[in-house]
Design a protein around this motif. Structure first.
Motif, mmCIF file in Angstrom:
data_model
loop_
_atom_site.group_PDB
_atom_site.id
_atom_site.type_symbol
_atom_site.label_atom_id
_atom_site.label_comp_id
_atom_site.label_asym_id
_atom_site.label_seq_id
_atom_site.Cartn_x
_atom_site.Cartn_y
_atom_site.Cartn_z
ATOM 1 N N ALA A 181 23.659 49.440 55.265
ATOM 2 C CA ALA A 181 24.590 49.849 54.211
ATOM 3 C C ALA A 181 25.662 50.777 54.770
ATOM 4 O O ALA A 181 25.366 51.733 55.485
ATOM 5 C CB ALA A 181 23.833 50.540 53.082
ATOM 6 N N ASN A 182 26.905 50.473 54.442
ATOM 7 C CA ASN A 182 28.036 51.318 54.842
ATOM 8 C C ASN A 182 28.506 52.063 53.601
ATOM 9 O O ASN A 182 29.434 51.652 52.921
ATOM 10 C CB ASN A 182 29.146 50.460 55.438
ATOM 11 N N THR A 183 27.816 53.133 53.299
ATOM 12 C CA THR A 183 28.111 53.848 52.065
ATOM 13 C C THR A 183 28.200 55.338 52.327
ATOM 14 O O THR A 183 27.390 55.905 53.056
ATOM 15 C CB THR A 183 27.027 53.584 50.995
ATOM 16 N N THR A 184 29.189 55.949 51.800
ATOM 17 C CA THR A 184 29.358 57.404 51.924
ATOM 18 C C THR A 184 29.367 58.080 50.568
ATOM 19 O O THR A 184 28.921 59.212 50.421
ATOM 20 C CB THR A 184 30.672 57.723 52.663
ATOM 21 N N GLU A 185 29.855 57.351 49.557
ATOM 22 C CA GLU A 185 30.018 57.954 48.235
ATOM 23 C C GLU A 185 28.684 58.356 47.619
ATOM 24 O O GLU A 185 28.543 59.462 47.083
ATOM 25 C CB GLU A 185 30.760 56.993 47.302
ATOM 26 N N ASN A 186 27.682 57.469 47.672
ATOM 27 C CA ASN A 186 26.410 57.746 47.006
ATOM 28 C C ASN A 186 25.288 58.072 47.994
ATOM 29 O O ASN A 186 24.131 58.173 47.598
ATOM 30 C CB ASN A 186 26.016 56.560 46.128
ATOM 31 N N GLY A 187 25.601 58.216 49.261
ATOM 32 C CA GLY A 187 24.643 58.661 50.258
ATOM 33 C C GLY A 187 23.366 57.846 50.295
ATOM 34 O O GLY A 187 23.394 56.608 50.339
ATOM 35 N N ILE A 188 22.242 58.547 50.270
ATOM 36 C CA ILE A 188 20.938 57.892 50.363
ATOM 37 C C ILE A 188 20.750 56.864 49.260
ATOM 38 O O ILE A 188 20.267 55.747 49.500
ATOM 39 C CB ILE A 188 19.821 58.949 50.302
#
Length: 365
Positions: free
Chosen positions: A315-322
């Motif tokens: 997953a390439n996600t920064t907005e919702n973190g874990i």
């Protein structure tokens, strides 16, 4: 365990029965889902509607007491496939599938092991529906009515189910004049428990039992209560250490977000729930069930545990973190959908009855 290994076990049961020097006199006197893999060299046609005959046995409501209502009877359903049977004169075996916590309708197609081995052993196949499921509900009640009525619900037990199976096996053998045909009972999960218990409680009726994935020791003071989820955890850790760690960290993160103002609304939005979450625990329960199901049915070639972990790790996600990573794992497993978590579902008899099954199973210990 491979089909060839299981076939050798059946051969051992039958060989042991043949050399025991004793005839099997009958004295007078219960794991399903689609997509189960089949051995292509043994598998028979999946079109089986015409292969089975449906019968109903006049079953006793209460096998163990002598109150007036104990003698009430109800119609219990069982299915027979005699296409490969060698017949009573040849003492050909009888394979009996002990129905568990669902109607018997889909068992002949989903439980392929019996059919895959019937021709080799010239076996008669019998599938018995567990009392209170499908068309085997006492007193003409609906399933819901039977569970709601306290006096009737008391007969919804494993001990009564085992006695049901014994009565039907005796009935079938008498009707077919198959006194010397050895019986092997088969079951999976809870049905596997029933198979093992049947062999212990009614050894005069069966020469062996195949208890597949049967948690026969899963009781208090024998097996730790968290043993099941310990195995689930181990599966995910073996698939990916980082995935395992992310899932472990997610539980406290869900609690933290849920406690914030509009926290459950935010969680609902993050996970595209089908209806608003009422609590963080609702989301955690959904995820625990999803992980458990993936681990329990971690079939090749898809390997659902790996699919979930690939989704989480990739997953390439920064907005919702874990939690963004956790949601990516859900999407990887479930595929693209309009919504996830708490979808509308049709409540099955298994859903309604399993809680009572777990409670009343303890009566047999």
């Amino acid at each position: 365990m491979t089909l060839s290994h299981l076939s050798s076990i059946i051969s051992f049961f039958l060989f042991t029965a043949s050399i025991s020097g004793q005839k099997l006199y009958t004295p007078t006197l219960s794991l399903q889902r689609e997509g189960v893999l089949r051995d292509p060299e043994r598998a028979v046609s999946a079109s089986i509607a015409d292969d089975f005959e449906t019968f109903f046995f006049n079953q006793t409501l209460d096998h163990f007491n002598y109150r007036p209502e104990s003698y009430t009877t109800f119609q219990q359903r069982y299915l027979i496939d005699s296409r490969h049977w060698g017949g009573a004169n040849s003492s050909a075996p009888i394979f009996v599938y002990l129905g568990a916590e669902s109607p018997i309708d889909g068992s002949p197609t989903v439980i392929g092991f019996l059919r895959d081995n019937a021709a080799q052993f010239q076996a008669l196949l019998v599938y018995i529906e567990h009392r209170y499921y499908g068309e085997s509900i006492p007193l003409g009640m609906s399933f819901e009515e039977a569970l709601h009525e306290t006096n009737i619900r008391g007969y919804f037990s494993s001990a009564q189910a085992l006695a049901d199976y014994a009565a039907i096996i005796i009935h079938v053998k008498q009707n077919l004049k198959a006194r010397d045909s050895p019986v092997i009972v088969v079951g999976g999960s809870y049905g596997g428990k029933l198979a093992s218990w049947f062999r212990l409680k009614y050894p005069h009726l069966t020469v062996g039992a195949l208890a597949s994935s049967a948690p026969i020791l899963y009781f208090d003071d024998i097996t730790p209560q968290d043993a099941y989820y310990s195995v689930v955890t181990k599966d995910f850790k073996e698939a990916s250490e980082t995935c395992y760690q992310t899932i472990g960290d997610s539980w406290s993160e869900i609690d933290r977000v849920a406690q914030e103002p509009n926290g459950t609304s935010n969680l609902s939005e993050m996970f595209k729930t089908c209806k608003p979450l009422e609590s963080g625990d609702e989301l955690k329960n959904y995820l625990m069930s999803l992980y458990a199901y993936a681990a329990q049915y971690d079939d090749p070639p898809r390997y659902p545990v790996t699919v979930i972990c690939n989704g989480i790790d990739g997953a390439n996600t920064t907005e919702n973190g874990i939690l963004g990573k956790i949601f990516a794992g859900v999407v990887a497993y479930k595929g693209n959908s309009a919504c996830y978590v708490n979808p509308p579902t049709n409540v099955s008899q298994t859903d309604l009855g399993w809680g009572w099954q777990v409670q009343y199973t303890l009566d047999h210990i």
